[in-house]
Design a protein around this motif. Structure first.
Motif, PDB file in Angstrom:
ATOM      1  N   GLN A  65     -28.771  54.678  98.099  1.00 37.17           N
ATOM      2  CA  GLN A  65     -27.540  55.405  98.405  1.00 37.17           C
ATOM      3  C   GLN A  65     -26.328  54.476  98.354  1.00 37.17           C
ATOM      4  O   GLN A  65     -25.278  54.833  97.817  1.00 37.17           O
ATOM      5  N   CYS A  66     -26.478  53.292  98.906  1.00 32.76           N
ATOM      6  CA  CYS A  66     -25.385  52.307  98.856  1.00 32.76           C
ATOM      7  C   CYS A  66     -25.101  51.894  97.410  1.00 32.76           C
ATOM      8  O   CYS A  66     -23.944  51.699  97.034  1.00 32.76           O
ATOM      9  N   GLY A  67     -26.151  51.775  96.608  1.00 33.40           N
ATOM     10  CA  GLY A  67     -25.978  51.430  95.200  1.00 33.40           C
ATOM     11  C   GLY A  67     -25.226  52.508  94.443  1.00 33.40           C
ATOM     12  O   GLY A  67     -24.352  52.209  93.619  1.00 33.40           O
ATOM     13  N   ASN A  68     -25.559  53.761  94.708  1.00 29.42           N
ATOM     14  CA  ASN A  68     -24.827  54.867  94.077  1.00 29.42           C
ATOM     15  C   ASN A  68     -23.359  54.844  94.472  1.00 29.42           C
ATOM     16  O   ASN A  68     -22.477  55.081  93.644  1.00 29.42           O
ATOM     17  N   ALA A  69     -23.089  54.572  95.742  1.00 30.37           N
ATOM     18  CA  ALA A  69     -21.698  54.493  96.188  1.00 30.37           C
ATOM     19  C   ALA A  69     -20.996  53.290  95.572  1.00 30.37           C
ATOM     20  O   ALA A  69     -19.817  53.360  95.229  1.00 30.37           O
ATOM     21  N   ALA A  70     -21.719  52.190  95.400  1.00 29.83           N
ATOM     22  CA  ALA A  70     -21.114  50.965  94.857  1.00 29.83           C
ATOM     23  C   ALA A  70     -20.709  51.131  93.397  1.00 29.83           C
ATOM     24  O   ALA A  70     -19.664  50.621  92.987  1.00 29.83           O
ATOM     25  N   ILE A  71     -21.517  51.836  92.620  1.00 29.34           N
ATOM     26  CA  ILE A  71     -21.152  51.985  91.208  1.00 29.34           C
ATOM     27  C   ILE A  71     -20.021  52.989  91.016  1.00 29.34           C
ATOM     28  O   ILE A  71     -19.386  53.008  89.968  1.00 29.34           O
ATOM     29  N   LYS A  72     -19.729  53.784  92.035  1.00 30.59           N
ATOM     30  CA  LYS A  72     -18.630  54.746  91.952  1.00 30.59           C
ATOM     31  C   LYS A  72     -17.352  54.219  92.595  1.00 30.59           C
ATOM     32  O   LYS A  72     -16.333  54.906  92.584  1.00 30.59           O
ATOM     33  N   ASP A  73     -17.419  53.026  93.157  1.00 31.88           N
ATOM     34  CA  ASP A  73     -16.264  52.443  93.841  1.00 31.88           C
ATOM     35  C   ASP A  73     -15.179  52.079  92.832  1.00 31.88           C
ATOM     36  O   ASP A  73     -15.425  51.348  91.877  1.00 31.88           O
ATOM     37  N   LYS A  74     -13.983  52.591  93.034  1.00 34.41           N
ATOM     38  CA  LYS A  74     -12.863  52.357  92.115  1.00 34.41           C
ATOM     39  C   LYS A  74     -12.149  51.034  92.416  1.00 34.41           C
ATOM     40  O   LYS A  74     -11.557  50.435  91.539  1.00 34.41           O
ATOM     41  N   LYS A  75     -12.193  50.589  93.662  1.00 35.70           N
ATOM     42  CA  LYS A  75     -11.459  49.388  94.048  1.00 35.70           C
ATOM     43  C   LYS A  75     -12.117  48.111  93.538  1.00 35.70           C
ATOM     44  O   LYS A  75     -11.430  47.172  93.163  1.00 35.70           O
ATOM     45  N   ASN A  76     -13.424  48.077  93.563  1.00 37.57           N
ATOM     46  CA  ASN A  76     -14.141  46.883  93.123  1.00 37.57           C
ATOM     47  C   ASN A  76     -15.208  47.302  92.110  1.00 37.57           C
ATOM     48  O   ASN A  76     -16.286  47.752  92.486  1.00 37.57           O
ATOM     49  N   TYR A  78     -17.253  45.684  90.320  1.00 37.01           N
ATOM     50  CA  TYR A  78     -18.285  44.685  90.043  1.00 37.01           C
ATOM     51  C   TYR A  78     -19.638  45.323  89.779  1.00 37.01           C
ATOM     52  O   TYR A  78     -20.271  45.062  88.759  1.00 37.01           O
ATOM     53  N   PHE A  79     -20.105  46.182  90.684  1.00 40.13           N
ATOM     54  CA  PHE A  79     -21.419  46.812  90.517  1.00 40.13           C
ATOM     55  C   PHE A  79     -21.415  47.841  89.388  1.00 40.13           C
ATOM     56  O   PHE A  79     -22.438  48.072  88.760  1.00 40.13           O
ATOM     57  N   LYS A  80     -20.274  48.450  89.118  1.00 40.75           N
ATOM     58  CA  LYS A  80     -20.170  49.397  87.998  1.00 40.75           C
ATOM     59  C   LYS A  80     -20.399  48.670  86.684  1.00 40.75           C
ATOM     60  O   LYS A  80     -21.120  49.163  85.806  1.00 40.75           O
ATOM     61  N   PHE A  81     -19.789  47.500  86.520  1.00 43.20           N
ATOM     62  CA  PHE A  81     -19.988  46.723  85.299  1.00 43.20           C
ATOM     63  C   PHE A  81     -21.428  46.261  85.180  1.00 43.20           C
ATOM     64  O   PHE A  81     -22.011  46.289  84.095  1.00 43.20           O
ATOM     65  N   LYS A  82     -22.017  45.837  86.288  1.00 44.65           N
ATOM     66  CA  LYS A  82     -23.432  45.445  86.274  1.00 44.65           C
ATOM     67  C   LYS A  82     -24.312  46.632  85.897  1.00 44.65           C
ATOM     68  O   LYS A  82     -25.235  46.517  85.105  1.00 44.65           O
ATOM     69  N   TYR A  83     -24.010  47.780  86.499  1.00 47.60           N
ATOM     70  CA  TYR A  83     -24.774  48.997  86.239  1.00 47.60           C
ATOM     71  C   TYR A  83     -24.686  49.382  84.764  1.00 47.60           C
ATOM     72  O   TYR A  83     -25.702  49.689  84.129  1.00 47.60           O
ATOM     73  N   ASP A  84     -23.467  49.368  84.204  1.00 43.16           N
ATOM     74  CA  ASP A  84     -23.293  49.732  82.793  1.00 43.16           C
ATOM     75  C   ASP A  84     -24.074  48.800  81.880  1.00 43.16           C
ATOM     76  O   ASP A  84     -24.655  49.229  80.885  1.00 43.16           O
ATOM     77  N   ARG A  85     -24.090  47.528  82.213  1.00 39.96           N
ATOM     78  CA  ARG A  85     -24.816  46.563  81.408  1.00 39.96           C
ATOM     79  C   ARG A  85     -26.334  46.784  81.493  1.00 39.96           C
ATOM     80  O   ARG A  85     -27.043  46.709  80.494  1.00 39.96           O
ATOM     81  N   ILE A  86     -26.829  47.118  82.678  1.00 42.68           N
ATOM     82  CA  ILE A  86     -28.271  47.341  82.858  1.00 42.68           C
ATOM     83  C   ILE A  86     -28.700  48.676  82.271  1.00 42.68           C
ATOM     84  O   ILE A  86     -29.793  48.801  81.721  1.00 42.68           O
ATOM     85  N   LYS A  87     -27.825  49.674  82.380  1.00 39.56           N
ATOM     86  CA  LYS A  87     -28.175  51.013  81.910  1.00 39.56           C
ATOM     87  C   LYS A  87     -28.398  51.064  80.403  1.00 39.56           C
ATOM     88  O   LYS A  87     -29.105  51.937  79.901  1.00 39.56           O
ATOM     89  N   LYS A  88     -27.820  50.127  79.671  1.00 43.59           N
ATOM     90  CA  LYS A  88     -28.048  50.071  78.224  1.00 43.59           C
ATOM     91  C   LYS A  88     -29.518  49.824  77.915  1.00 43.59           C
ATOM     92  O   LYS A  88     -30.027  50.299  76.911  1.00 43.59           O
ATOM     93  N   ARG A  89     -30.184  49.069  78.786  1.00 39.70           N
ATOM     94  CA  ARG A  89     -31.593  48.734  78.558  1.00 39.70           C
ATOM     95  C   ARG A  89     -32.553  49.653  79.303  1.00 39.70           C
ATOM     96  O   ARG A  89     -33.691  49.820  78.907  1.00 39.70           O
ATOM     97  N   ARG A  90     -32.110  50.226  80.416  1.00 43.87           N
ATOM     98  CA  ARG A  90     -32.970  51.071  81.246  1.00 43.87           C
ATOM     99  C   ARG A  90     -32.274  52.398  81.513  1.00 43.87           C
ATOM    100  O   ARG A  90     -31.112  52.568  81.215  1.00 43.87           O
ATOM    101  N   ASP A  91     -32.985  53.310  82.138  1.00 37.58           N
ATOM    102  CA  ASP A  91     -32.364  54.587  82.499  1.00 37.58           C
ATOM    103  C   ASP A  91     -31.629  54.445  83.835  1.00 37.58           C
ATOM    104  O   ASP A  91     -31.689  53.419  84.496  1.00 37.58           O
TER     105      ASP A  91
END
Length: 138
Positions: A65-76, A78-91
């Protein structure tokens, strides 16, 4: 209807009592709660639950749940960019559960160990397309 309303009020009263007891029990860990809540997607309440559940079986859903909130965070982003990079290889599910939730837990561990606030070292966004970076800065 009056019975339902009375039951509803009783449940809210019980929740208030539990929140008060939880805040009293978490006072010795106030410093760690404040450190953990500097991570995007982790609130004070989430940090309290994470500290309470370390080693428990319900920690993983909370971190997801915290991870889902972190990738949707507009202020920081960081986790969104990490998520986008990982999602290219995984679902989506694996990217959140395995990667982002694990990252959050590792950050919490190191933050508690060093007693430092969240400050990701990989904030160099030069490898990200400039327009994507501008989009997230808005």
């Amino acid at each position: 209807m009056k019975v339902c309303r009375k039951h509803f009020d009783y449940i809210h009263e019980c929740i208030s009592i539990l929140d008060e007891k939880l805040s009293n029990l978490s006072k010795p860990y106030h410093e760690f709660i404040k450190l953990a809540s500097t991570i995007p997607g982790v609130t004070d309440k989430s940090a309290t639950y994470i500290i309470a559940k370390i080693g428990g079986m319900y920690l993983n859903p909370l971190l997801v749940q915290c991870g889902n909130a972190a990738i949707k965070d507009k202020k920081n982003p960081y986790f969104k960019f990490k998520y986008d990079r990982i999602k290219k290889r995984r679902d989506h599910k694996r990217a959140i559960i395995i990667a982002i939730a694990r990252m959050i837990l590792i950050y919490i561990y190191h933050m508690f160990l060093k007693k430092e606030v969240f400050n990701p070292t990989e904030t160099d966004y030069s490898d990200i397309l400039e327009e994507l970076y501008k989009k997230h800065r808005e």
